[in-house]
Design an enzyme around this catalytic site. Structure first.
Site, PDB file in Angstrom:
ATOM      1  N   CYS A   2       0.834  -1.191   0.000  1.00 57.65           N
ATOM      2  CA  CYS A   2       0.000   0.000   0.000  1.00 57.65           C
ATOM      3  C   CYS A   2       0.872   1.246   0.000  1.00 57.65           C
ATOM      4  O   CYS A   2       2.096   1.190  -0.033  1.00 57.65           O
ATOM      5  CB  CYS A   2      -0.910   0.000   1.226  1.00 57.65           C
ATOM      6  SG  CYS A   2      -1.880  -1.509   1.425  1.00 57.65           S
ATOM      7  N   ILE A  47      -3.909  -7.824  -0.626  1.00 60.58           N
ATOM      8  CA  ILE A  47      -3.153  -9.071  -0.554  1.00 60.58           C
ATOM      9  C   ILE A  47      -3.821 -10.046   0.410  1.00 60.58           C
ATOM     10  O   ILE A  47      -3.972 -11.228   0.121  1.00 60.58           O
ATOM     11  CB  ILE A  47      -1.705  -8.806  -0.103  1.00 60.58           C
ATOM     12  CG1 ILE A  47      -1.005  -7.837  -1.069  1.00 60.58           C
ATOM     13  CG2 ILE A  47      -0.926 -10.116   0.024  1.00 60.58           C
ATOM     14  CD1 ILE A  47      -0.846  -8.363  -2.473  1.00 60.58           C
ATOM     15  N   LEU A  48      -4.198  -9.543   1.595  1.00 61.36           N
ATOM     16  CA  LEU A  48      -4.906 -10.345   2.591  1.00 61.36           C
ATOM     17  C   LEU A  48      -6.301  -9.765   2.793  1.00 61.36           C
ATOM     18  O   LEU A  48      -6.464  -8.555   2.920  1.00 61.36           O
ATOM     19  CB  LEU A  48      -4.152 -10.329   3.924  1.00 61.36           C
ATOM     20  CG  LEU A  48      -2.815 -11.060   3.956  1.00 61.36           C
ATOM     21  CD1 LEU A  48      -2.071 -10.746   5.247  1.00 61.36           C
ATOM     22  CD2 LEU A  48      -3.018 -12.562   3.819  1.00 61.36           C
ATOM     23  N   GLU A  70       3.193  -6.028   5.723  1.00 63.63           N
ATOM     24  CA  GLU A  70       2.634  -7.314   6.110  1.00 63.63           C
ATOM     25  C   GLU A  70       3.227  -7.720   7.460  1.00 63.63           C
ATOM     26  O   GLU A  70       4.453  -7.730   7.619  1.00 63.63           O
ATOM     27  CB  GLU A  70       2.973  -8.410   5.086  1.00 63.63           C
ATOM     28  CG  GLU A  70       2.548  -8.112   3.655  1.00 63.63           C
ATOM     29  CD  GLU A  70       1.053  -8.215   3.429  1.00 63.63           C
ATOM     30  OE1 GLU A  70       0.346  -8.684   4.342  1.00 63.63           O
ATOM     31  OE2 GLU A  70       0.602  -7.800   2.349  1.00 63.63           O
ATOM     32  N   ILE A 284      15.552 -12.713 -15.762  1.00 65.48           N
ATOM     33  CA  ILE A 284      15.810 -12.005 -17.010  1.00 65.48           C
ATOM     34  C   ILE A 284      17.242 -12.290 -17.440  1.00 65.48           C
ATOM     35  O   ILE A 284      18.114 -12.623 -16.626  1.00 65.48           O
ATOM     36  CB  ILE A 284      15.612 -10.485 -16.882  1.00 65.48           C
ATOM     37  CG1 ILE A 284      16.490  -9.939 -15.769  1.00 65.48           C
ATOM     38  CG2 ILE A 284      14.174 -10.132 -16.659  1.00 65.48           C
ATOM     39  CD1 ILE A 284      16.537  -8.448 -15.763  1.00 65.48           C
TER      40      ILE A 284
END
Length: 622
Positions: A2, A47-48, A70, A284
């Protein structure tokens, strides 16, 4: 993940503008809280608990919170709070963080295991408390000039609130010295990063700000070292790693892993694949072989059986990302590996992954960088020389001078090495030796460019060096380079495409454990990351582990000497430099001429100047 913002007044128009500037950090939802004395804003990446029950700002009793991050062990904390009589309306960690703070106050942080930047407004006490996680995975800036108090996840919102910011000369010096800004400075005066492991309390009525530290790795270095066998320590480390990685798989959305094929990322992928299965890995590559790690990553992915995606970065793609570089990194940031990190984040996003794990922190915790033993070997030779001999050498070097010496000794980049040796012969500490070897530009060069010299204050080096000079180097990087370069790079790159980056090796329990491991089990018999390698050998054959370290570097000279050279030409003009009058133009033109005659050794110096010029044009040239 966020984005959060706040300030000590009420202005809805400015608040919304601030939130819009970091919409990429949270495209799923947004919210505001406003009263006359304070305003809070939040943009959400779900996300949660993807429902509206986890909407922020979140209120409970006298508290209002905005939160980015988180807390992975929130379920255990939630159970303890329920036993204390708290009830919950969501399945989010946000509600647990808020109610834990309500129950235990600032001591609640001691229970949090994760990454977080939190702001909690107390409507009764009229205070705002800012909290940043122990290592500094999540960014949190604040501005305070004695009157206005503003905070945000990035600098962009603060620039929306304050349109008269001035450039910090101290921060500018650090940028050209290291390629990033540390010391908890920002590019602007009166604007700072909240230090990792700290909280700050702002009193709205008294206009005072109190900064406090709640965690440091240093006390764990001061504890007695483990008296255990090598096998016992490998077992304990593996258990800690599995636990840490398991926590970081907690999500209600798909999760992937950045895989370079090196020790750290291979370990993350290996443990997750064994214990969870169906892991998505992303890497990559480059057509320039000396930069290309894709082959190694592909071999590891094949052995583990992950769902693997690779992509090759071209100069055209790099140029496209470079055009957005200063949008992604909103203060001068010189780590060019931010370009491939942004691309691999985009690849993960396109594959439907919303959370990605990277393996940053392994070098600083487990002793992985080649520069540690390189610096140690050089330092040993210098300190073995009697002081009288060092003084005599300096005396004769001053008499001869670099110009005359270069006529006698034909060595590549001789002037730079001559001046660097002169600086190091004056040094009497490992800290000074190490800093001079990792500086992008040496003190004499920055003085010529900016006209100033600055000493970096860092006591962590001396604490670590009591065990071994290389441990001091590791701790220096842990508190500076890792937080202000590596973690900044991953946060901005992942957030630029609205995915969440997690750092499983940076669980503080792992760092605390490794601080008590004897140094000889971190670097043993010339083998780096010794203990970590022993864990990895349980998952991957040694032939897939033992290879040169590369990292997400890019072929700077190949590209800047060709396709991207025009950027120098456009931004290295008298007109552009005269807009800020910060640089010695003659010094820059001298360095630029070296590039024109195919001397790539100074490419990073020019790259840092280019980044600053692009940043200044974007944010300051009004």
């Amino acid at each position: 993940m966020c984005g959060i913002v706040g300030f000590n007044s009420k202005n809805s128009l400015v608040l919304n503008s601030m939130l819009q500037s970091i919409k990429h950090r949270g495209p799923d939802d947004s919210g505001v809280y406003e009263e006359d004395s304070f305003s809070l804003g939040h943009v959400r990446l779900s996300i949660l608990d993807l429902s509206s029950n986890a909407h922020q700002p979140m209120e409970f009793d006298n508290l209002v919170m905005v939160y980015n991050g988180e807390v992975y062990n929130f379920k255990e904390i939630k159970e303890e709070l329920e036993e204390c009589g708290y009830s919950f309306v969501s399945n989010s960690d946000s509600e647990v963080v808020l109610k834990a703070y309500h129950k235990w106050g600032i001591k609640a942080i001691d229970q949090f295991r994760g990454m977080f930047a939190v702001a909690i407004f107390d409507k009764v006490k009229k205070t705002v408390t800012l909290i940043r996680d122990r290592v500094g995975v999540k960014p949190l800036y604040y501005f305070f000039d004695g009157k206005d108090f503003v905070f945000a996840s990035e600098l962009k919102p603060i620039m929306k609130y304050k349109n008269d910011l001035t450039i910090s000369k101290d921060a500018l010096y650090e940028f050209f010295q290291f390629g990033y800004i540390s010391s908890n400075l920002s590019i602007f005066e009166n604007c700072y990063k909240l230090p990792a492991g700290h909280y700050a309390t702002f009193n709205i009525q008294d206009l005072t700000l109190d900064l406090q530290q709640y965690w440091s790795i240093v006390p764990f270095f001061q504890k007695p070292k483990f008296k255990k066998s090598e096998d016992e320590l490998v077992d304990e480390l593996e258990k800690l790693l599995i636990e840490s990685f398991r926590y970081r798989m907690v999500a209600d959305v798909p999760v992937g892993v950045f895989l370079s094929g090196g020790i750290d990322s291979s370990l993350v992928a290996a443990i997750l694949q064994k214990h969870f299965g169906n892991i998505h890995t992303f890497t990559i590559g480059f057509k320039e072989a000396k930069y290309n790690e894709a082959t190694y990553a592909k071999e590891v992915a094949k052995h583990l059986g992950t769902i693997h995606t690779e992509n090759f970065l071209s100069s055209n793609q790099a140029k496209e990302i470079l055009n957005r570089f200063v949008d992604i990194y909103d203060e001068p940031f010189g780590d060019s590996s931010g370009i491939p990190t942004t691309l691999v984040s985009s690849i993960a996003k396109d594959a439907g992954v919303k959370v990605v794990l990277s393996a940053d922190g392994g070098d600083e915790i487990f002793c992985g960088y080649e520069r540690y033993w390189y610096s140690y070997n050089i330092g040993k030779k210098i300190f073995m020389m009697p002081k009288i001999l060092r003084k005599s050498l300096l005396y004769f070097m001053d008499i001869i001078g670099v110009d005359n010496a270069s006529k006698i000794v034909k060595i590549k980049n001789f002037e730079h090495k001559y001046n660097q040796l002169a600086e190091m012969l004056k040094d009497d500490s490992w800290k000074n030796i190490y800093e001079k070897l990792i500086h992008n530009s040496k003190n004499y060069e920055i003085k010529e460019l900016l006209g100033i010299v600055k000493d970096i204050k860092e006591d962590g080096f001396d604490i670590g060096a009591k065990e071994h000079p290389m441990q001091g180097m590791m701790l220096w990087d842990y508190r500076r380079y890792m937080t202000d370069d590596i973690l900044t790079k991953v946060d901005r790159a992942t957030m630029s495409v609205s995915i969440e980056g997690r750092e499983p090796l940076l669980d503080h329990k792992i760092a605390e454990f490794m601080a008590q491991v004897p140094f000889e089990l971190k670097y043993k018999d010339g083998t780096s990351k010794y203990l970590l390698r022993k864990v990895l050998e349980r998952y991957i054959p040694e032939k897939l582990i033992d290879r040169p370290k590369m990292g997400f570097g890019i072929p700077m000279f190949e590209w800047f000497g060709g396709d991207l050279k025009e950027l120098f030409e456009k931004n290295f003009t008298d007109e552009m430099f005269d807009k800020h009058h910060l640089f010695n133009k003659q010094y820059i033109q001298k360095e630029y001429q070296k590039l024109n005659i195919n001397k790539a050794l100074n490419i990073n110096k020019l790259w840092f100047i280019l980044v600053f010029q692009l940043w200044y044009k974007k944010y300051m040239d009004n």
